[in-house]
Scaffold this active site. Structure first.
Site, PDB file in Angstrom:
ATOM      1  N   GLU A 101       0.797  -1.235   0.000  1.00 34.76           N
ATOM      2  CA  GLU A 101       0.000   0.000   0.000  1.00 34.76           C
ATOM      3  C   GLU A 101       0.829   1.284   0.000  1.00 34.76           C
ATOM      4  OE1 GLU A 101      -2.850  -0.543   3.178  1.00 34.76           O
ATOM      5  OE2 GLU A 101      -3.465  -2.480   2.389  1.00 34.76           O
ATOM      6  N   GLU A 157      -6.175 -10.825  -1.154  1.00 37.45           N
ATOM      7  CA  GLU A 157      -7.014 -10.595   0.041  1.00 37.45           C
ATOM      8  C   GLU A 157      -8.480 -10.549  -0.367  1.00 37.45           C
ATOM      9  OE1 GLU A 157      -5.626  -7.171   2.271  1.00 37.45           O
ATOM     10  OE2 GLU A 157      -3.526  -7.679   1.942  1.00 37.45           O
TER      11      GLU A 157
HETATM   12  O1  G3I Z   1      -3.802  -6.279  18.781  1.00 36.77           O
HETATM   13  C1  G3I Z   1      -4.969  -5.655  19.316  1.00 36.77           C
HETATM   14  C2  G3I Z   1      -5.384  -6.360  20.580  1.00 36.77           C
HETATM   15  O2  G3I Z   1      -4.374  -6.202  21.538  1.00 36.77           O
HETATM   16  C3  G3I Z   1      -6.701  -5.772  21.059  1.00 36.77           C
HETATM   17  O3  G3I Z   1      -7.157  -6.497  22.156  1.00 36.77           O
HETATM   18  C4  G3I Z   1      -7.754  -5.843  19.956  1.00 36.77           C
HETATM   19  C5  G3I Z   1      -9.060  -5.181  20.367  1.00 36.77           C
HETATM   20  O4  G3I Z   1      -9.784  -4.723  19.261  1.00 36.77           O
HETATM   21  O5  G3I Z   1      -7.266  -5.163  18.830  1.00 36.77           O
HETATM   22  C6  G3I Z   1      -6.090  -5.738  18.320  1.00 36.77           C
HETATM   23  O6  G3I Z   1      -5.700  -5.055  17.167  1.00 36.77           O
HETATM   24  C7  G3I Z   1      -6.465  -5.279  16.025  1.00 36.77           C
HETATM   25  C8  G3I Z   1      -5.580  -5.893  14.960  1.00 36.77           C
HETATM   26  O7  G3I Z   1      -6.291  -6.018  13.758  1.00 36.77           O
HETATM   27  C9  G3I Z   1      -5.018  -7.268  15.344  1.00 36.77           C
HETATM   28  O8  G3I Z   1      -6.027  -8.171  15.610  1.00 36.77           O
HETATM   29  C10 G3I Z   1      -7.019  -3.953  15.536  1.00 36.77           C
HETATM   30  O9  G3I Z   1      -7.972  -3.463  16.478  1.00 36.77           O
HETATM   31  C11 G3I Z   1      -7.664  -4.088  14.199  1.00 36.77           C
HETATM   32  O10 G3I Z   1      -7.995  -2.805  13.677  1.00 36.77           O
HETATM   33  C12 G3I Z   1      -6.700  -4.760  13.240  1.00 36.77           C
HETATM   34  O11 G3I Z   1      -7.333  -4.873  11.991  1.00 36.77           O
HETATM   35  C13 G3I Z   1      -6.585  -5.456  10.956  1.00 36.77           C
HETATM   36  C14 G3I Z   1      -6.289  -4.412   9.875  1.00 36.77           C
HETATM   37  O12 G3I Z   1      -5.633  -5.028   8.789  1.00 36.77           O
HETATM   38  C15 G3I Z   1      -5.391  -3.296  10.404  1.00 36.77           C
HETATM   39  O13 G3I Z   1      -5.109  -2.385   9.405  1.00 36.77           O
HETATM   40  C16 G3I Z   1      -7.432  -6.574  10.355  1.00 36.77           C
HETATM   41  O14 G3I Z   1      -7.563  -7.626  11.316  1.00 36.77           O
HETATM   42  C17 G3I Z   1      -6.780  -7.126   9.095  1.00 36.77           C
HETATM   43  O15 G3I Z   1      -7.679  -7.966   8.428  1.00 36.77           O
HETATM   44  C18 G3I Z   1      -6.448  -5.965   8.145  1.00 36.77           C
HETATM   45  O16 G3I Z   1      -5.799  -6.487   7.012  1.00 36.77           O
HETATM   46  C19 G3I Z   1      -5.438  -5.532   6.010  1.00 36.77           C
HETATM   47  C20 G3I Z   1      -4.188  -6.090   5.339  1.00 36.77           C
HETATM   48  O17 G3I Z   1      -3.183  -6.327   6.287  1.00 36.77           O
HETATM   49  C21 G3I Z   1      -3.683  -5.105   4.259  1.00 36.77           C
HETATM   50  N1  G3I Z   1      -4.735  -4.799   3.317  1.00 36.77           N
HETATM   51  C22 G3I Z   1      -5.994  -4.333   3.879  1.00 36.77           C
HETATM   52  C23 G3I Z   1      -6.504  -5.344   4.917  1.00 36.77           C
HETATM   53  C24 G3I Z   1      -7.851  -4.920   5.469  1.00 36.77           C
HETATM   54  O18 G3I Z   1      -7.729  -3.715   6.175  1.00 36.77           O
END
Ligand code: G3I
Length: 372
Positions: free
Chosen positions: A154, A259
């Protein structure tokens, strides 16, 4: 007598198969698509920890490629400048090896979920050294085990210009060839990808092509382009997806769909005059299917997946891998984005892990191809 009948049944099955692999169950994505491209899934932490044996079995039955959804992003794998945390990645790689899967690494250089210490570096030599150490330590550890990497994720704005990140600010666009060069030096045989969303949009596509050409002109290897495939029921059009696959392939690189998911919920950005900051959380309009997906949408969803896979099969010579962004609807990031707490249905398996009509529509496509 019972044993004799059993042995005869097995023998009959064997003689009717041209090849021993055909004895394996045919009703899985990976067996159905085995001659076309790798079929993968993103795995969350719980799946990597193998917490639910039913999910673990489903993943190994259906998929022959895996990507870690979050655990390999820099904030998790390299949380402090002087320390890496490989615990979960080691498990993820071992799981892939045990199941003889194609293992994809996601992601080395990304502005999001970035280890905070990266943003503190203002000196270009120091940042270049930090990127080299980051990439070479991670890629080097899994040399010969991780088959491909999202080296840069990205890096583009929607208009095709380079996104303002700490990497661009301190190093200028040199950080791009630099990242690919370090990854190659760490493992010359792993495949190196640029990965992004909205890669079917014309301006962004042109920007991606310019960027890859500039890296290639320096004699640095790029093996592939990852089109993330966070798509909707209508958009992007099959024509735009096809044009993008062809344009990227014309750079002499592989294309991967990295994805894939199909969002069935309304987008706040599609509402005329919608304010994105408005609170939609309790809105029935924005979360219209809290219990289940109506049949009419389920049918549309299955048709959309079928059309998309029909296109992928048409261009299977250019596509190395198709990966879904998650196994089942319950785990999808789309339940929480762009509005938290909705009920979305973007994947092939439902919340009870049952295959949906969309799953059958993909299998049917291949069965039809075979009977022609
Ligand atoms: O790690 C914390 C954890 O400590 C906490 O308890 C929990 C509570 O909500 O949050 C956790 O963090 C989350 C993280 O994923 C890990 O699970 C974040 O809130 C959450 O926003 C984060 O979202 C991820 C996102 O990337 C972040 O940008 C999604 O799971 C994941 O599917 C998404 O994947 C991205 C690809 O890497 C790149 N392309 C876009 C795609 C979708 O956004």
């Amino acid at each position: 007598m019972k044993n004799y009948a059993y042995v005869m049944a097995i023998l009959l099955l064997i003689v009717n198969c041209k090849d021993i692999n055909e004895i394996k169950p045919v009703n899985s994505l990976k067996s159905t698509l085995k001659d076309n491209f790798y079929i993968g899934t993103a795995m969350n932490e719980s799946q990597i920890e193998e917490e639910n044996p039913v999910v673990t079995a489903l993943i190994s039955k259906e998929f022959n490629s895996i990507t870690a959804e979050n655990i390999m992003k820099s904030m998790f794998i390299h949380p402090a400048k002087a320390s890496f945390d490989f615990k979960l990645t080691d498990k993820f790689v071992a799981l892939g090896e045990k199941n003889n899967m194609f293992i994809h690494g996601h992601t080395l250089i990304w502005h999001s979920q970035l280890a905070p210490w990266f943003t503190e570096i203002k000196d270009s030599t120091e940042l270049a050294n930090a990127i080299e150490h980051h990439i070479k330590t991670i890629v080097g550890r899994y040399k010969g085990k991780i088959n491909s990497w999202d080296v840069v994720n990205e890096a583009l704005n929607e208009d095709g210009t380079l996104r303002k990140t700490v990497f661009l600010d301190v190093l200028g666009e040199d950080y791009l060839p630099m990242a690919f060069k370090f990854a190659f030096e760490a493992d010359a045989n792993t495949e190196l990808y640029y990965n992004d969303y909205n890669m079917t949009h014309e301006e962004k596509r042109n920007g991606a092509i310019r960027m890859i050409k500039r890296i290639q002109e320096k004699g640095i290897k790029v093996d592939g382009i990852g089109m993330q495939g966070h798509w909707g029921l209508e958009k992007p059009s099959i024509e735009d997806i096809e044009k993008s696959i062809l344009d990227y392939a014309s750079l002499g690189v592989k294309v991967a769909i990295t994805e894939l998911d199909i969002n069935v919920l309304p987008s706040p950005w599609d509402l005329v005059g919608a304010d994105v900051n408005q609170n939609f959380e309790s809105s029935k309009k924005m979360n219209p299917y809290p219990e289940n997906l109506p049949d009419s949408i389920q049918t549309k969803f299955a048709k959309r997946y079928q059309d998309i896979f029909k296109l992928f099969l048409k261009h299977q010579d250019k596509i190395g891998r198709v990966t879904f962004w998650g196994v089942n609807d319950g785990q999808s990031w789309l339940n929480d984005w762009p509005i938290k707490g909705r009920t979305n249905y973007p994947l092939l398996f439902d919340r009870e892990l049952k295959p949906k009509a969309a799953y059958d529509s993909i299998i049917a496509l291949k069965l039809k191809q075979r009977s022609n």
